[in-house]
Design a protein around this motif. Structure first.
Motif, short mmCIF file in Angstrom:
data_model
loop_
_atom_site.label_atom_id
_atom_site.label_comp_id
_atom_site.label_asym_id
_atom_site.label_seq_id
_atom_site.Cartn_x
_atom_site.Cartn_y
_atom_site.Cartn_z
N PRO A 49 -1.22 -1.82 6.11
CA PRO A 49 -0.86 -2.55 6.59
C PRO A 49 -1.91 -3.26 7.16
CG PRO A 49 -0.48 -0.74 7.63
CD PRO A 49 -1.18 -0.45 6.53
N ALA A 50 -3.43 -2.36 7.32
CA ALA A 50 -4.49 -2.92 8.11
C ALA A 50 -5.44 -4.12 6.23
CB ALA A 50 -5.46 -2.43 8.48
N ARG A 51 -4.75 -3.94 5.78
CA ARG A 51 -5.79 -4.24 4.25
C ARG A 51 -4.47 -5.31 3.20
NH1 ARG A 51 -9.44 0.18 1.77
NH2 ARG A 51 -11.08 -1.13 1.74
N VAL A 52 -3.16 -4.93 3.82
CA VAL A 52 -2.46 -5.92 2.53
C VAL A 52 -1.63 -6.62 2.94
CG1 VAL A 52 -0.42 -5.11 0.86
CG2 VAL A 52 -2.75 -3.89 0.66
N ALA A 75 0.55 -11.12 -0.53
CA ALA A 75 -0.26 -10.17 -1.65
C ALA A 75 0.93 -9.81 -2.54
CB ALA A 75 -0.84 -9.65 -1.42
N VAL A 76 1.42 -8.94 -1.67
CA VAL A 76 2.45 -8.10 -2.60
C VAL A 76 3.32 -8.48 -2.52
CG1 VAL A 76 4.01 -5.76 -2.25
CG2 VAL A 76 1.77 -5.88 -1.21
N ALA A 77 3.78 -9.69 -2.25
CA ALA A 77 5.43 -10.38 -3.39
C ALA A 77 4.96 -10.97 -4.38
CB ALA A 77 5.52 -11.64 -2.26
N HIS A 78 3.51 -11.74 -4.19
CA HIS A 78 2.95 -12.81 -5.07
C HIS A 78 2.41 -12.32 -6.48
CE1 HIS A 78 2.48 -16.24 -2.39
NE2 HIS A 78 2.65 -16.76 -2.84
N ARG A 79 2.33 -11.14 -6.00
CA ARG A 79 1.50 -9.91 -7.75
C ARG A 79 2.80 -9.57 -8.12
NH1 ARG A 79 0.03 -3.81 -6.70
NH2 ARG A 79 -0.28 -3.49 -9.32
N SER A 96 7.85 -7.02 5.99
CA SER A 96 7.22 -5.45 7.49
C SER A 96 7.66 -4.98 7.60
CB SER A 96 7.03 -7.34 8.23
OG SER A 96 6.98 -8.57 8.07
N GLU A 97 8.76 -4.40 7.64
CA GLU A 97 8.97 -3.44 7.92
C GLU A 97 8.70 -2.34 7.20
OE1 GLU A 97 12.94 -4.71 10.92
OE2 GLU A 97 12.92 -3.93 8.29
N LEU A 127 6.01 -2.34 5.38
CA LEU A 127 4.55 -2.50 5.61
C LEU A 127 4.43 -1.53 6.64
CD1 LEU A 127 1.89 -2.75 4.01
CD2 LEU A 127 2.14 -5.38 5.70
N ARG A 128 4.34 -1.65 7.77
CA ARG A 128 3.87 -0.91 8.74
C ARG A 128 4.34 0.23 8.61
NH1 ARG A 128 6.27 -6.09 11.46
NH2 ARG A 128 8.51 -5.03 11.89
N SER A 129 5.48 0.70 8.39
CA SER A 129 6.15 2.24 8.77
C SER A 129 5.08 2.78 7.95
CB SER A 129 7.19 2.09 7.91
OG SER A 129 7.30 2.16 6.76
N SER A 130 4.55 2.15 6.06
CA SER A 130 3.71 2.19 5.67
C SER A 130 2.48 3.15 6.32
CB SER A 130 3.01 2.27 4.25
OG SER A 130 2.15 1.08 4.75
N GLY A 131 2.09 2.11 7.15
CA GLY A 131 0.79 3.24 8.47
C GLY A 131 0.68 3.95 9.29
#
Length: 334
Positions: A294-297, A301-305, A327-328, A330-334
């Motif tokens: 989450p600090a780099r992505v 960016a993921v949605a547009h990809r 967002s939830e 993505l936050r949980s992945s960190g």
């Protein structure tokens, strides 16, 4: 002054181009009409007090849609049309001559011109019209894709269409909506992925709204595509879900008509081809967000990809599928 700008920096073969013009310079107005429509001769009455043309136009590859307003009576003459063209007055009346036919149109009637003949039109002062140009090859290829086989000869569209009711009224509302969006810088229509889908919708809607030589076949009963051919489409989507697929392109992968593809997906997969594509994209986005730093992505960016042009709609579809926001995840992945 003419303002012309591409509305997206995405790499896409048909990036939307938009122009706005409001002025009294006839030469500048003619140049704009030549660029987006056809080489045209502009005529004014000798005693006209003033000339003012207002234009808002968007070009989606072979499709051009615009709104034109005239403060004075104006005639337009095109020596030879090289496309299909529909003019729909929204204010005032229009007189047109084309291919030996004469039409008087108002807000409830659209005038249709086909390729290969000169076009003469005259309109009243303080008139407004919607002007739609479709390149001949594009419209006929769209029809061929819908039917699943080549077509031969001209479509023989009628000289006019009723816009007050039925499919004609619905199609005009679609064009009206597109023109209304031109003033909004953040409109979804400027996103290439959305623009491509919109282009296909406008073309297929026109083919369904107008009588022509293939209309009965286009609207008649349809059989479902065979499972083996559907598997080719599923494999193509699974392999490259980020590609800006249209339903016509997916039908070509299956070597069948769009209608057979849609019926096959409905019968065998329980959903439309484009809905299936969206679900695959959501799954890939979910996988990326679960594994991302989450600090780099970012969610954007993921949605547009994965081909999602509008973050709000992406977030809504994502929550409906996975029970949490992007967002939830993505936050949980960190």
């Amino acid at each position: 002054m003419v303002e012309i700008s591409p509305r997206s920096a995405h790499v896409f073969p048909e990036t939307p181009e938009v122009a706005h013009f409001n002025g009294a310079d006839i030469d500048e107005a003619r140049l704009l009409l030549n660029r987006f429509y056809y080489p045209v001769a502009v005529g004014l009455p000798e005693d006209v007090a003033g000339f003012q043309l207002g234009v808002g136009v968007i070009q989606l590859g072979p499709l051009t849609v615009g709104q034109l307003s005239f403060t004075s009576p104006v005639t337009l003459l095109v020596a030879e049309l090289d496309a299909y063209h529909i003019t729909m007055p929204t204010l005032g009346h229009l007189h047109a001559r084309h291919a030996g036919r004469e039409v008087f149109a108002g807000p409830s009637t659209g005038v249709i011109f086909g390729p290969g003949s000169p076009v003469y039109t005259s309109r009243e002062a303080n008139s407004v019209e919607l002007a739609v140009k479709v390149e001949r090859k594009a419209l006929e290829e769209e029809l061929s894709g819908l039917l699943g086989h080549p077509i031969e000869g001209p479509l023989r569209l009628p000289p006019e269409v009723d816009l007050s009711t039925g499919p004609g009224y619905s199609w005009r509302r679609l064009i009206r909506m597109l023109c209304d969006e031109l003033e909004y810088e953040s409109s979804l229509f400027y996103e290439p992925l959305i623009a491509e889908q919109l282009r296909c919708t406008v073309l297929s809607g026109l083919l369904l709204a107008l009588p022509h030589r293939y209309h009965d076949e286009l609207t008649g009963p349809v059989s479902a595509g065979p499972p083996r051919a559907l598997r080719r489409v599923v494999d193509a989507i699974q392999h490259e879900p980020e590609r800006p697929f249209t339903v016509t392109e997916l039908a070509r992968v299956a070597n069948m008509s769009v209608r057979s593809l849609q019926e096959g997906f409905r019968r065998h997969l329980g959903q439309a081809p484009m809905s299936y594509l969206q679900q695959v994209r959501l799954g890939r986005a979910h996988e990326d967000l679960r594994r991302a730093d989450p600090a780099r992505v970012t969610v954007a960016a993921v949605a547009h990809r994965w081909g999602f042009a509008h973050l709000g709609r992406f977030a809504s579809a994502y929550r409906g599928r996975f029970g949490e926001t992007p967002s939830e995840t993505l936050r949980s992945s960190g």
